[in-house]
Design a protein around this motif. Structure first.
Motif, short mmCIF file in Angstrom:
data_model
loop_
_atom_site.label_atom_id
_atom_site.label_comp_id
_atom_site.label_asym_id
_atom_site.label_seq_id
_atom_site.Cartn_x
_atom_site.Cartn_y
_atom_site.Cartn_z
N UNK A 33 0.83 -1.20 0.00
CA UNK A 33 0.00 0.00 0.00
C UNK A 33 0.87 1.26 0.00
N UNK A 34 1.95 1.24 0.74
CA UNK A 34 2.82 2.41 0.83
C UNK A 34 4.01 2.25 -0.13
N UNK A 35 4.39 3.32 -0.81
CA UNK A 35 5.55 3.22 -1.71
C UNK A 35 6.85 3.09 -0.92
N UNK A 36 7.82 2.48 -1.54
CA UNK A 36 9.16 2.32 -0.96
C UNK A 36 9.18 1.52 0.34
N UNK A 37 8.23 0.62 0.49
CA UNK A 37 8.23 -0.26 1.65
C UNK A 37 9.06 -1.48 1.29
#
Length: 79
Positions: free
Chosen positions: A34-38
């Motif tokens: 869901x979150x970028x760069x995770x």
């Protein structure tokens, strides 16, 4: 009261039920993060020489491998 018989009334149906192929459950569909760069925990196999190269400078070698892979992906032409 009469007790039910121990054997099934229809032996053919019982035999077919015993040898029915078992359906494997389908794996859940994997959705992107869901979150970028995770970052995601993965396990990969790399050559010892490659690992030694990135570990020469001490801690942070996983970040250096990630940066090198990111640069390679960014330089790859799309399509």
């Amino acid at each position: 009261m009469a007790t039910p018989p121990r054997r099934p009334t229809n032996p053919m149906a019982a035999a077919e039920a015993a040898f029915k192929p078992i359906k494997k459950p389908t794996p859940p569909i994997r959705e992107p993060a869901a979150a970028p760069n995770v970052r995601e925990l993965v396990s990969i196999r790399i050559d010892r020489a490659v690992l030694d190269h990135f570990q020469e400078d001490g801690p942070g070698w996983q970040d250096r491998i990630n940066d090198a892979l990111r640069q390679m992906v960014a330089g790859k032409p799309q399509g």
